[in-house]
Design a protein around this motif. Structure first.
Motif, mmCIF file in Angstrom:
data_model
loop_
_atom_site.group_PDB
_atom_site.id
_atom_site.type_symbol
_atom_site.label_atom_id
_atom_site.label_comp_id
_atom_site.label_asym_id
_atom_site.label_seq_id
_atom_site.Cartn_x
_atom_site.Cartn_y
_atom_site.Cartn_z
ATOM 1 N N ILE A 172 0.845 -1.201 0.000
ATOM 2 C CA ILE A 172 0.000 0.000 0.000
ATOM 3 C C ILE A 172 0.877 1.247 0.000
ATOM 4 O O ILE A 172 0.681 2.183 -0.770
ATOM 5 C CB ILE A 172 -0.956 -0.039 1.217
ATOM 6 N N LYS A 176 1.186 4.032 -3.030
ATOM 7 C CA LYS A 176 0.927 5.451 -2.718
ATOM 8 C C LYS A 176 2.154 6.284 -3.060
ATOM 9 O O LYS A 176 2.064 7.364 -3.649
ATOM 10 C CB LYS A 176 0.560 5.583 -1.231
ATOM 11 N N ASN A 187 -7.518 0.261 0.718
ATOM 12 C CA ASN A 187 -7.085 -0.902 1.483
ATOM 13 C C ASN A 187 -7.983 -2.094 1.161
ATOM 14 O O ASN A 187 -9.211 -1.980 1.224
ATOM 15 C CB ASN A 187 -7.172 -0.596 2.985
ATOM 16 N N ALA A 201 -3.316 4.317 2.527
ATOM 17 C CA ALA A 201 -4.627 4.088 1.913
ATOM 18 C C ALA A 201 -5.570 5.228 2.316
ATOM 19 O O ALA A 201 -5.673 5.559 3.497
ATOM 20 C CB ALA A 201 -5.203 2.741 2.349
#
Ligand code: NAY
Length: 295
Positions: A172, A176, A187, A201
Motif C-alpha cells: 500500500i 501510494k 485498502n 490508503a
C-alpha cells in the motif's frame, strides 16, 4: 478523488430462495448499507460472486444497485471478466447506468505477460469516460501488480488508483509512493484496515464491512482524527470477528450472509461451489453476532 474516501463495502450477491439474482433482496442490502452511513459500494467483485455469474446476471445486479443508490453514495462497478470483450461490455453497461468509477481484476486462468495485462486494462479504460481503479488481488488471481506497471497505467489520467488486496501493508505504501497525492490507494485486507490507512490508503473496500459497518466507520473516523491507539483497539475486535468468520465449516461469504440475516437483512445463500453454513456454524454465528454487538 474526494468522493472515493471512507468505507466502501464490497457488495454481496443477493439471491432468492431458488438461488437466482433477487432484485428485492438487492434493494434490502442497499437500504441497509445506506442506513448505516457508508460512503459507497463496490458492486460485482469477489464478494459479489462475479466469478459465478453470467454476464446478464452481472448486468442486472449493476442495474438494481444503481436504481436504488444513485445519488445517495459513490458507486463503483467491478467489471473484470475472463475475456476483454465481456469486461468491455460490462464497463459500457456500468457507464450507461451512471456509475462513478470502474474497476477490474487482471485477466485470470492463463498466465499472461504484463503486455497482455496492460492491454486488457487499457481496453476497458478506453471503452468509457469513467475513472478506473485497478484491482490487485494476487492471492486469487495469481497475478501481482508491480509498481512499474502501476506507473505505466497511471500515465492514463483516467486511472485514479488501485484497490490493493495483497497482504503486505508495504505494498500500500509503495503504490501510494509511486502514485503521489493525485492517486488513491484502497485498502483491501480488512484485517489490516487501520494499518493500511496509516501507511497511505485513503479509503477501504472490503468484504466484511457489511457484517460490521459501525466498527469500520468508527475505525476510519479515529484514523482521520489521528487517534491511532483507539483505532487499533477496534481493529483487534474486528480481527477476532473476521478470524471467527474464517473458521466456519461453510464459506466466509455464507457466514457473513447469515450474520446479515440475523440483523434483519435476508440476501439468501451463496452459489455453489461456495459452501453454505452447516452443522455447528449456526451456534458459532450466534457467538459472532454477540461479538459484533459487544464490540
Ligand atoms: C471484493 O471485491 O469483494 C472485495 O473487495 C473484498 C476483498 C476481500 N477479499 C476477498 C478475497 O474476499 O475484504 C476482503 C476479505 O474478505 C477480508 O479481508 C477478510 O479476509
Amino acid at each position: 478523488i474526494a468522493k472515493f474516501q471512507g468505507i466502501i463495502p464490497a457488495f454481496y450477491a443477493c439471491y432468492d430462495d431458488k438461488g437466482d439474482i433477487s432484485e428485492a433482496r438487492t434493494y434490502e442490502l442497499c437500504d441497509y448499507l445506506h442506513g448505516k452511513g457508508v460512503q459507497g459500494v463496490y458492486v460485482g467483485g469477489s464478494s459479489g460472486e462475479c466469478i459465478y455469474q453470467s454476464l446478464e446476471e452481472r448486468k442486472a445486479v449493476l442495474g438494481h444497485v444503481a436504481r436504488r443508490l444513485q445519488g445517495k453514495m459513490t458507486l463503483i462497478a467491478h467489471v473484470g471478466a475472463p475475456s476483454t470483450r465481456d469486461s468491455v461490455e460490462l464497463a459500457k453497461h456500468a457507464a450507461d447506468l451512471g456509475y462513478d468509477a470502474l474497476s477490474a481484476i487482471p485477466p485470470i486462468y492463463f498466465k499472461l505477460p504484463d503486455s497482455a495485462v496492460y492491454r486488457y486494462w487499457s481496453e476497458i479504460i478506453d471503452s468509457t469516460p469513467l475513472p478506473f481503479i485497478i484491482y490487485n488481488i494476487p492471492q486469487t488471481t495469481g497475478y501481482t501488480l508491480t509498481t512499474s506497471l502501476f506507473r505505466k497505467l497511471l500515465e492514463n489520467p483516467k486511472v485514479i488508483g488501485v484497490k490493493n488486496s495483497s497482504m503486505p501493508v508495504l505494498d500500500i505504501e509503495r503504490f501510494k509512493n509511486a502514485g503521489g497525492d493525485e492517486v488513491i490507494v484502497f485498502n483491501g485486507p480488512d484485517e489490516q484496515f487501520v494499518a493500511g490507512r496509516i501507511m497511505g490508503a485513503g479509503a477501504g473496500i472490503g468484504g466484511t464491512y457489511s457484517a460490521m459497518p459501525e466498527l469500520f466507520l468508527q475505525a476510519d473516523k479515529l484514523v482521520r482524527n489521528g487517534r491511532f491507539a483507539e483505532a487499533g483497539a477496534i481493529q483487534s475486535d474486528i480481527n477476532d470477528i473476521i478470524i471467527a468468520l474464517c473458521s466456519l465449516d461453510g464459506s466466509m461469504y455464507a457466514g457473513i450472509k447469515e450474520v446479515l440475516r440475523r440483523r434483519g437483512v435476508n440476501v439468501g445463500g451463496v452459489r455453489s461451489p461456495l459452501e453454505d453454513i452447516s452443522g455447528e456454524d449456526a451456534a458459532r454465528i450466534d457467538a459472532i453476532v454477540r461479538q459484533i454487538d459487544e464490540a
